[in-house]
Scaffold this active site. Sequence first.
Site, PDB file in Angstrom:
ATOM      1  N   LYS A 198       0.871  -1.182   0.000  1.00 10.27           N
ATOM      2  CA  LYS A 198       0.000   0.000   0.000  1.00 10.27           C
ATOM      3  C   LYS A 198       0.896   1.217   0.000  1.00 10.27           C
ATOM      4  O   LYS A 198       2.028   1.167   0.488  1.00 10.27           O
ATOM      5  CB  LYS A 198      -0.882   0.014   1.248  1.00 10.27           C
ATOM      6  CG  LYS A 198      -2.124   0.864   1.101  1.00 10.27           C
ATOM      7  CD  LYS A 198      -3.205   0.147   0.329  1.00 10.27           C
ATOM      8  CE  LYS A 198      -4.411   1.039   0.098  1.00 10.27           C
ATOM      9  NZ  LYS A 198      -5.568   0.267  -0.369  1.00 10.27           N
ATOM     10  N   ASP A 223      -6.996   4.387  -4.583  1.00 13.35           N
ATOM     11  CA  ASP A 223      -7.646   4.191  -3.274  1.00 13.35           C
ATOM     12  C   ASP A 223      -8.275   5.549  -2.949  1.00 13.35           C
ATOM     13  O   ASP A 223      -8.518   6.353  -3.868  1.00 13.35           O
ATOM     14  CB  ASP A 223      -6.619   3.744  -2.217  1.00 13.35           C
ATOM     15  CG  ASP A 223      -7.278   3.283  -0.912  1.00 13.35           C
ATOM     16  OD1 ASP A 223      -7.827   2.177  -0.883  1.00 13.35           O
ATOM     17  OD2 ASP A 223      -7.259   4.044   0.079  1.00 13.35           O
TER      18      ASP A 223
HETATM   19  P1  NDP Z   1     -12.845   7.728  -2.657  1.00 13.48           P
HETATM   20  O1  NDP Z   1     -11.782   8.708  -2.404  1.00 13.48           O
HETATM   21  O2  NDP Z   1     -13.373   7.552  -4.032  1.00 13.48           O
HETATM   22  O3  NDP Z   1     -14.083   7.995  -1.683  1.00 13.48           O
HETATM   23  C1  NDP Z   1     -13.912   8.020  -0.297  1.00 13.48           C
HETATM   24  C2  NDP Z   1     -15.220   8.408   0.334  1.00 13.48           C
HETATM   25  O4  NDP Z   1     -15.115   8.216   1.742  1.00 13.48           O
HETATM   26  C3  NDP Z   1     -15.565   9.872   0.122  1.00 13.48           C
HETATM   27  O5  NDP Z   1     -16.959  10.009   0.101  1.00 13.48           O
HETATM   28  C4  NDP Z   1     -14.961  10.524   1.364  1.00 13.48           C
HETATM   29  O6  NDP Z   1     -15.555  11.747   1.736  1.00 13.48           O
HETATM   30  C5  NDP Z   1     -15.255   9.481   2.416  1.00 13.48           C
HETATM   31  N1  NDP Z   1     -14.280   9.596   3.485  1.00 13.48           N
HETATM   32  C6  NDP Z   1     -12.925   9.551   3.369  1.00 13.48           C
HETATM   33  N2  NDP Z   1     -12.355   9.747   4.562  1.00 13.48           N
HETATM   34  C7  NDP Z   1     -13.375   9.908   5.433  1.00 13.48           C
HETATM   35  C8  NDP Z   1     -13.430  10.131   6.835  1.00 13.48           C
HETATM   36  N3  NDP Z   1     -12.320  10.248   7.563  1.00 13.48           N
HETATM   37  N4  NDP Z   1     -14.664  10.233   7.408  1.00 13.48           N
HETATM   38  C9  NDP Z   1     -15.789  10.115   6.670  1.00 13.48           C
HETATM   39  N5  NDP Z   1     -15.789   9.922   5.336  1.00 13.48           N
HETATM   40  C10 NDP Z   1     -14.598   9.812   4.747  1.00 13.48           C
HETATM   41  O7  NDP Z   1     -12.267   6.322  -2.098  1.00 13.48           O
HETATM   42  P2  NDP Z   1     -12.738   4.852  -2.432  1.00 13.48           P
HETATM   43  O8  NDP Z   1     -14.207   4.810  -2.638  1.00 13.48           O
HETATM   44  O9  NDP Z   1     -11.843   4.312  -3.456  1.00 13.48           O
HETATM   45  O10 NDP Z   1     -12.366   4.092  -1.072  1.00 13.48           O
HETATM   46  C11 NDP Z   1     -13.283   3.967   0.012  1.00 13.48           C
HETATM   47  C12 NDP Z   1     -12.839   2.833   0.914  1.00 13.48           C
HETATM   48  O11 NDP Z   1     -12.800   1.605   0.163  1.00 13.48           O
HETATM   49  C13 NDP Z   1     -11.447   2.973   1.527  1.00 13.48           C
HETATM   50  O12 NDP Z   1     -11.424   2.353   2.798  1.00 13.48           O
HETATM   51  C14 NDP Z   1     -10.575   2.169   0.574  1.00 13.48           C
HETATM   52  O13 NDP Z   1      -9.383   1.720   1.185  1.00 13.48           O
HETATM   53  C15 NDP Z   1     -11.515   1.009   0.272  1.00 13.48           C
HETATM   54  N6  NDP Z   1     -11.238   0.257  -0.948  1.00 13.48           N
HETATM   55  C16 NDP Z   1     -11.187   0.874  -2.173  1.00 13.48           C
HETATM   56  C17 NDP Z   1     -10.964   0.137  -3.313  1.00 13.48           C
HETATM   57  C18 NDP Z   1     -11.011   0.736  -4.663  1.00 13.48           C
HETATM   58  O14 NDP Z   1     -10.981  -0.029  -5.642  1.00 13.48           O
HETATM   59  N7  NDP Z   1     -11.109   2.042  -4.817  1.00 13.48           N
HETATM   60  C19 NDP Z   1     -10.707  -1.307  -3.235  1.00 13.48           C
HETATM   61  C20 NDP Z   1     -10.863  -1.873  -1.924  1.00 13.48           C
HETATM   62  C21 NDP Z   1     -11.089  -1.097  -0.825  1.00 13.48           C
HETATM   63  P3  NDP Z   1     -14.748  13.153   1.544  1.00 13.48           P
HETATM   64  O15 NDP Z   1     -14.942  13.502   0.107  1.00 13.48           O
HETATM   65  O16 NDP Z   1     -15.406  14.082   2.484  1.00 13.48           O
HETATM   66  O17 NDP Z   1     -13.316  12.878   1.893  1.00 13.48           O
END
Ligand code: NDP
Length: 451
Positions: free
Chosen positions: A130, A170
């Site tokens: 990562k 991510d």
């Molecule tokens: P994005 O950046 O596309 O979206 C993240 C979302 O989560 C946004 O809506 C963001 O809101 C919110 N968020 C982030 N940090 C916080 C926080 N501290 N408190 C509340 N909301 C928060 O990321 P992904 O959708 O790609 O990833 C989401 C999760 O899925 C993560 O845990 C990631 O590790 C996991 N994941 C992702 C994969 C992928 O293919 N993308 C694969 C497997 C797991 P804001 O805009 O306000 O920051």
Amino acid sequence: MDIFTKNYLDGFMAEVIGRNPGEPEFHQAVREVAESVAPYITSAPYLMDLKVLERIAEPERIIIFRVPWTDDRGTIQINRGFRVQCSSAIGPYKGGIRFHPSVNLSIMKFLAFEQTFKNALTTLPMGGAKGGSDFNPRGKSDGEVMRFCQSFMTEMYRHIGADTDVPAGDIGVGGREIGYLFGQYKRLKNEFNGTLTGKGIAWGGSLLRPEATGYGLCYFAEQMLATRGAGFQGSKVNISGSGNVAQYAAQKAMRLGAKVQTLSDSDGFVYDPDGLDEEKMAYVFQLKNMMRGRISEYAKKYPTAQYFPGQRPWCVPCDIAMPCATQNEVEAQDAENIVKGGAICMAEGANMPTTPDAIRIIQGAGLLYSPGKASNAGGVATSGLEMSQNSMRQHWTAEEVDSYLRRIMSDIHAACLKYGTQEDGTVNYVKGANLAGFIKVAGAIVDQGLV
Ligand code: NDP
């Protein structure tokens, strides 16, 4: 757990905490796995003698570097970059890159550790890694994001490669960032290859990669629900986050007949009692991916929906909860609310979104509960499929990729049942996923000698 195993576990965790002070997320992730696999290890003492779990808990390599860049006003900014290469036991390192102000060594190490087991579960040959930076893309111009990505890659390129380490997206890293990172990688190496996944379709990307984590999550949840004769049809679903994973989880759940009631971001959540539909979904894609707006805008556009600033969606009763935002976003009180609201299933889209106390409440109440390393593995699995297509110089149809994705999620579910079915017939998906992943990685470590 017998006393011998408990002593082994306590000793192991004391060492991990002592060697890695001030890294609570890393301790949390390691403990969860260690609790699941300790009885297996103590029943096969050669795994203790060879210190297999101890080796996995010590990343093979950690790279920390300075990322200097210039903002639009000409001011110099300094961020910190990371790449944690946890294990190459079963394949080249593979794992996403996160850009978020909260990024630190503990979070990078927990994610790389989790990724090692997740990648093993996919059945594809990928090790675990990562990376990321404490850079905050929020409010930055395209030019600033590009200059940051170029500076980040100017150090990282020497540590990655198609057969060495293959990063992906991510939090905070989507198609735009992968494009800038890939462009700079290609320029520095003078090679066009499959070193990054999540690429654009015209330049080596796989169809369905953007959808894969969210879709895979729903395919996995469908299988969990089927063990109790249930499904998405007619159910109420709460989703947190509104990024990549949340968007496609929402789209698939809706298409499977569920009413998706909530989405969120770090400022609050929206509750739409009518549920999402295709038109509203199209608006969410545009709002988040083109306009880079906030989820509160949804409630302005659709007045039947309500926006709750500073709150999480778990207070709204639902049948299926799918946390898709970030680590530790479901705490004990949220778990109580989910149970009180009558949910039967919680499937994690994010990595480690549920605190240990909250997991105990959810499992204690008898809900179906899957850890992210099992239910969100569709993303990295499809990245693995992108690597295969790049190596073969081929491009598969969306139907082909989707059928692989469905099969992989189904195989992961079967592995969870195999290793997690308990005497009373219920399934402990945490134990099943951890044990299945560990057995595969441990076998490879033993085979390859002391390296
Ligand atoms: P994005 O950046 O596309 O979206 C993240 C979302 O989560 C946004 O809506 C963001 O809101 C919110 N968020 C982030 N940090 C916080 C926080 N501290 N408190 C509340 N909301 C928060 O990321 P992904 O959708 O790609 O990833 C989401 C999760 O899925 C993560 O845990 C990631 O590790 C996991 N994941 C992702 C994969 C992928 O293919 N993308 C694969 C497997 C797991 P804001 O805009 O306000 O920051």
